[in-house]
Design a protein around this motif. Structure first.
Motif, PDB file in Angstrom:
ATOM      1  N   VAL A  15       0.843  -1.203   0.000  1.00  0.00           N
ATOM      2  CA  VAL A  15       0.000   0.000   0.000  1.00  0.00           C
ATOM      3  C   VAL A  15       0.878   1.253   0.000  1.00  0.00           C
ATOM      4  O   VAL A  15       0.622   2.211  -0.743  1.00  0.00           O
ATOM      5  CB  VAL A  15      -0.950   0.000   1.217  1.00  0.00           C
ATOM      6  N   ALA A  16       1.911   1.256   0.828  1.00  0.00           N
ATOM      7  CA  ALA A  16       2.805   2.425   0.885  1.00  0.00           C
ATOM      8  C   ALA A  16       3.515   2.617  -0.446  1.00  0.00           C
ATOM      9  O   ALA A  16       3.618   3.751  -0.953  1.00  0.00           O
ATOM     10  CB  ALA A  16       3.824   2.230   2.004  1.00  0.00           C
ATOM     11  N   ARG A  17       3.988   1.524  -1.022  1.00  0.00           N
ATOM     12  CA  ARG A  17       4.691   1.627  -2.304  1.00  0.00           C
ATOM     13  C   ARG A  17       3.752   2.118  -3.398  1.00  0.00           C
ATOM     14  O   ARG A  17       4.120   2.981  -4.214  1.00  0.00           O
ATOM     15  CB  ARG A  17       5.286   0.268  -2.666  1.00  0.00           C
ATOM     16  N   ALA A  18       2.542   1.602  -3.403  1.00  0.00           N
ATOM     17  CA  ALA A  18       1.560   2.021  -4.410  1.00  0.00           C
ATOM     18  C   ALA A  18       1.177   3.489  -4.223  1.00  0.00           C
ATOM     19  O   ALA A  18       0.968   4.219  -5.203  1.00  0.00           O
ATOM     20  CB  ALA A  18       0.319   1.132  -4.331  1.00  0.00           C
ATOM     21  N   SER A  19       1.098   3.942  -2.967  1.00  0.00           N
ATOM     22  CA  SER A  19       0.744   5.347  -2.700  1.00  0.00           C
ATOM     23  C   SER A  19       1.822   6.288  -3.207  1.00  0.00           C
ATOM     24  O   SER A  19       1.521   7.323  -3.816  1.00  0.00           O
ATOM     25  CB  SER A  19       0.530   5.547  -1.195  1.00  0.00           C
ATOM     26  N   VAL A  20       3.084   5.938  -2.960  1.00  0.00           N
ATOM     27  CA  VAL A  20       4.187   6.773  -3.458  1.00  0.00           C
ATOM     28  C   VAL A  20       4.187   6.793  -4.982  1.00  0.00           C
ATOM     29  O   VAL A  20       4.361   7.851  -5.604  1.00  0.00           O
ATOM     30  CB  VAL A  20       5.535   6.262  -2.921  1.00  0.00           C
ATOM     31  N   ALA A  21       3.970   5.630  -5.591  1.00  0.00           N
ATOM     32  CA  ALA A  21       3.932   5.562  -7.052  1.00  0.00           C
ATOM     33  C   ALA A  21       2.786   6.403  -7.613  1.00  0.00           C
ATOM     34  O   ALA A  21       2.961   7.125  -8.606  1.00  0.00           O
ATOM     35  CB  ALA A  21       3.810   4.109  -7.503  1.00  0.00           C
ATOM     36  N   ALA A  22       1.614   6.314  -6.968  1.00  0.00           N
ATOM     37  CA  ALA A  22       0.466   7.089  -7.435  1.00  0.00           C
ATOM     38  C   ALA A  22       0.725   8.585  -7.320  1.00  0.00           C
ATOM     39  O   ALA A  22       0.405   9.368  -8.227  1.00  0.00           O
ATOM     40  CB  ALA A  22      -0.783   6.705  -6.637  1.00  0.00           C
TER      41      ALA A  22
END
Length: 608
Positions: free
Chosen positions: A408-415
């Motif tokens: 979730v954290a990785r996806a949030s940074v990517a988004a």
């Protein structure tokens, strides 16, 4: 990596194209420094050079009222623009920075200028900033690889760093801020490789000195590294004594290397200075001068670099309304990731030590800057968040374990990186520009004319017109004989009065086809100001009366010193003087076209 860097490079290059004005973030000072490089550095008290002044008079600065043609800028195309009419009284305040960034930028910019489509030296030097950014991001990518981060994590983090408005704008103008990510990455790569046992300890001090040589505020990353080493010692203090001694060497030698770099530069500048820093701070607009340490601002300084993505100076050609909130989300997200990292990694993990270093540097940088400015120059300015950019590579490595584990954290940074990048791409491809650059008006229709006046004379000058052999001149309707010279002068004029010059160029095609131009100039006021002072034990407050017809005043405290523009103010202050010190102030009155040089107001006082 190449895809991410390519997108960032395109955004940076398009921003260079669209941001036509000089940036308010001291770009005039830094451009002048680069134009004078390779060099041993701009000297304290040195004026802007003619080349930099020609750029700013046609481009302006992205500040309200500093557009081309503004009253405190010479006219666009003026062959000898007056630096004292410009920003910071004409003094180049970038003398505080070592010459490494400027020399390397000048050399690389000379090569880029030869590429098709670059167009100007300013664009070439700005594009070098994009190259600095690419180098910094590549090193951040490598630093993340040392943590075991996957491609998705590295792309998200490097992408977010590369498209954030503070980084893009700082790397798309002439400013040593472009080296912030590279300076921080140099430190963290050397630090991580040493801590992992892959590099010798002495590379950390070398990387630290190199980072600070690029820009002094990159010392924030060195501070984070020092705290990291201290925490690592505490974590493993009962283990290998040799490692403990090595950590002591890293901190002490790194600190000594940084202080030696700073002190050597200050010593060299003191040897070469044209004026004392205190004298430069006394005169001018007086902004930032304070009589006491600003304790009430301490809270603001504690959080100043705690939010390094924050940038209140997003230029108008970018969608500020979207980018500033996105930068705020990035700042909050970074703090949250640092906190989560402390919770999820092992108690003696190097990543906990990195988080401690990052938090300490972020909190301390603003306060240390505040103390330095007050103790050296009695000035206070809120520390800009960009001074914390060098800490971001260290922070990126610190949060890598959290991003590696938490989808979730990785996806949030990517988004966030994708959204910010999309907004930036929209801003730089929508066709907007931050300003209309003024073109020198020496074209086929008009002749640009400049003037300088005293209280009883007016002198005009203009650029030679290609193909013109003579010029037909009239002053206030009185025609002169045709002349070859590109200057005209009248004397014995009344003070505070307008005089108009008309010039038409002639050549083989006759007078009717030649360009023409006109300029009305006003002589300076009739009298000089009356000056007096108010004395205290350690300061002198100078005041002078209003002069009819005057729109500006200039001052100096020694006939051998250059004049300093006081604008429309009628007071200035000399501070930090010893008891019994004697001082003199000279004041002249003028307008947009010239100064009364024959009637100077003078007052002498002594501290009591």
């Amino acid at each position: 990596m190449l895809l991410v860097l390519g997108v960032v490079a395109i955004i940076g290059a398009l921003h260079v194209r669209d941001h036509t004005e000089l940036s308010r973030v001291d770009e005039l000072q830094h451009l002048d420094y680069v134009l004078k490089s390779p060099s041993l550095g701009v000297r304290t008290g040195e004026y802007f050079g003619t080349d930099a002044m020609k750029v700013v008079t046609c481009r302006g600065i992205d500040l309200p009222g500093w557009e081309p043609g503004y009253r405190y800028l010479s006219d666009c195309g003026d062959p000898q623009p007056d630096p004292t009419l410009s920003h910071s009284n004409g003094y180049n305040t970038a003398y505080v920075h070592p010459p490494a960034y400027y020399t390397l930028t000048a050399l690389a910019g000379g090569g880029i200028l030869r590429l098709p489509g670059v167009g100007s030296a300013l664009s070439a030097y700005r594009l070098v900033g994009v190259v600095w950014l690419m180098a910094g991001l590549a090193l951040v990518w490598h630093a993340l690889s040392l943590t075991g981060a996957g491609v998705a994590t590295k792309a998200a983090v490097v992408g977010l760093l590369g498209v954030s408005p503070a980084v893009v704008h700082g790397s798309s103008m002439v400013n040593p801020d472009a080296t912030s990510l590279l300076g921080g990455a140099l430190v963290v790569v050397a630090l991580m490789r040493w801590d992992m046992g892959r590099w010798p300890w002495w590379l950390v001090p070398i990387a630290s000195a190199a980072a600070v040589a690029l820009k002094l505020t990159n010392a924030a990353a060195v501070g984070a590294a020092a705290v990291f080493v201290a925490v690592r010692w505490w974590q493993t203090r009962s283990q290998d004594p040799a490692r403990t001694r090595e950590r002591l060497l890293v901190v002490s030698v790194s600190g000594a290397a940084v202080m030696a770099t700073i002190y050597a530069w200050r010593l060299w500048q003191g040897h070469r200075q044209l004026a004392e820093e205190r004298d430069l701070a006394v005169f001018g607009r007086g902004r930032g001068r304070v009589d006491a340490f600003q304790w009430a601002e301490l809270g603001e300084e504690l959080r100043a670099t705690l939010t390094p993505f924050r940038d209140s100076w997003v230029p108008d050609n970018l969608p500020r309304g979207a980018l500033i909130p996105l930068a705020g989300i990035a700042d909050v997200g970074l703090l949250a990731l640092l906190g989560v990292t402390v919770a999820v990694v092992a108690a003696k993990s190097r990543y906990r030590a990195l988080v401690a270093g990052v938090f300490t540097a972020m909190l301390a940088m603003g306060v240390l800057t505040m103390v330095t400015n007050y103790s050296t120059l009695s000035r206070y300015f809120l520390t800009p968040g960009r001074y914390g950019l060098a800490v971001l590579p260290v922070a990126a490595v610190a949060v890598a374990p959290t991003l590696r584990r938490a989808v979730v954290a990785r996806a949030s940074v990517a988004a966030l990186a994708v959204i910010t990048g999309a907004v930036m791409l929209y801003g730089v491809t929508a066709g907007g520009t931050s300003a209309v650059v003024a073109a020198p008006p020496d074209d086929e229709d008009t002749i640009a004319i400049w003037c300088r006046t005293t209280s009883d004379s007016v002198e005009w000058r203009w650029n030679p017109i290609p193909g013109a052999t003579t010029y037909h001149v009239s002053v206030d309707g009185q025609e002169w004989s045709p002349q070859v010279a590109t200057t005209a002068r009248v004397a014995n004029q009344p003070p505070d009065a307008e005089t108009m010059l008309i010039v038409q160029a002639g050549g083989e095609q006759g007078w009717d086809s030649g360009p023409r131009g006109s300029r009305t100039c006003r002589t300076a006021p009739a009298v000089g100001p009356t000056v007096w002072c108010v004395a205290t034990p350690n300061s002198l407050v100078w005041l002078w009366g209003t002069v009819e017809g005057a729109t500006a005043y200039r001052v100096r405290n020694d006939p051998a010193h250059p004049w300093l523009l006081a604008f429309d103010a009628r007071t200035t202050k000399s501070e930090g003087l010893p008891l019994g010190e004697h001082a003199t102030l000279y004041v002249q009155a003028g307008n947009d076209d010239g100064w009364n040089v024959d009637d100077t107001g003078v007052a002498s006082c002594r501290t009591v």
